[in-house]
Design a protein around this motif. Structure first.
Motif, mmCIF file in Angstrom:
data_model
loop_
_atom_site.group_PDB
_atom_site.id
_atom_site.type_symbol
_atom_site.label_atom_id
_atom_site.label_comp_id
_atom_site.label_asym_id
_atom_site.label_seq_id
_atom_site.Cartn_x
_atom_site.Cartn_y
_atom_site.Cartn_z
ATOM 1 N N GLN A 13 0.801 -1.223 0.000
ATOM 2 C CA GLN A 13 0.000 0.000 0.000
ATOM 3 C C GLN A 13 0.838 1.279 0.000
ATOM 4 N N THR A 14 2.166 1.136 0.088
ATOM 5 C CA THR A 14 3.006 2.335 0.123
ATOM 6 C C THR A 14 3.080 2.979 -1.257
ATOM 7 N N THR A 15 3.391 4.238 -1.272
ATOM 8 C CA THR A 15 3.503 4.987 -2.520
ATOM 9 C C THR A 15 4.605 4.422 -3.408
ATOM 10 N N PHE A 16 5.724 4.071 -2.786
ATOM 11 C CA PHE A 16 6.851 3.539 -3.569
ATOM 12 C C PHE A 16 6.482 2.207 -4.218
ATOM 13 N N SER A 17 5.810 1.340 -3.482
ATOM 14 C CA SER A 17 5.382 0.054 -4.031
ATOM 15 C C SER A 17 4.404 0.262 -5.193
ATOM 16 N N ALA A 18 3.479 1.176 -5.003
ATOM 17 C CA ALA A 18 2.514 1.469 -6.074
ATOM 18 C C ALA A 18 3.232 2.018 -7.304
#
Length: 162
Positions: A13-18
């Motif tokens: 759910q993190t921005t970097f993962s997205a």
């Protein structure tokens, strides 16, 4: 295992993962760099461990061989750590929920600690290693020649298990 699932869910759910998931080129590029670093580490470890066993692939003493090949191996391990973390963040469920991934991590810890111990024994003793230490060093070297390919196999196996 619940903690691992929670961590994987949070990471996804993190921005970097997205962002990593949206980019079609980032993870394949990171995986390519990861594979090149694997090659560096594997080659260095094979050369050093074969040298411990008396196979003269290079005409250097044991301490010289360790000095020459361990620096690129440790640099390769740092690259593996960085690229591995990025791949975990990019696909946390695939990595963290996979038993083979955890086997690979355990084998890496064993290999790194064993390599550090071996470097310490060889670095202090060199060619004047007593028979008992030489036997220990040879046993560790043979073990490492089995562990490093097992790590490689686990890395490939992760893609085919869930």
């Amino acid at each position: 295992m619940h903690l691992v699932s929670a961590l994987a869910a949070w990471l996804s759910q993190t921005t970097f993962s997205a962002w990593l998931g949206e980019q079609t080129w980032v993870l394949p590029t990171i995986q390519s760099i990861h594979i090149l670093a694997v090659a560096v580490v594997m080659i260095c470890m094979i050369i050093v461990n074969l040298r411990v066993l008396g196979f003269s692939l290079i005409q250097q003493s044991l301490p010289q061989a360790f000095s020459r090949f361990l620096l690129p191996a440790w640099c390769g391990l740092c690259v593996l750590l960085l690229t591995g973390l990025i791949m975990i963040i990019g696909e946390p469920q695939r990595e963290l929920a996979n038993t083979v991934f955890w086997v690979k991590m355990l084998l890496i810890v064993v290999a790194v600690l064993s390599s550090l111990g071996l470097a310490r024994v060889v670095g202090r003793s060199g060619a004047d290693m007593p028979r008992k230490k030489r036997l220990l060093a040879s046993t560790v070297a043979v073990s490492l020649l089995l562990i490093w390919p097992a790590i490689l196999a686990c890395g490939r196996w992760i893609a085919y298990t869930q």
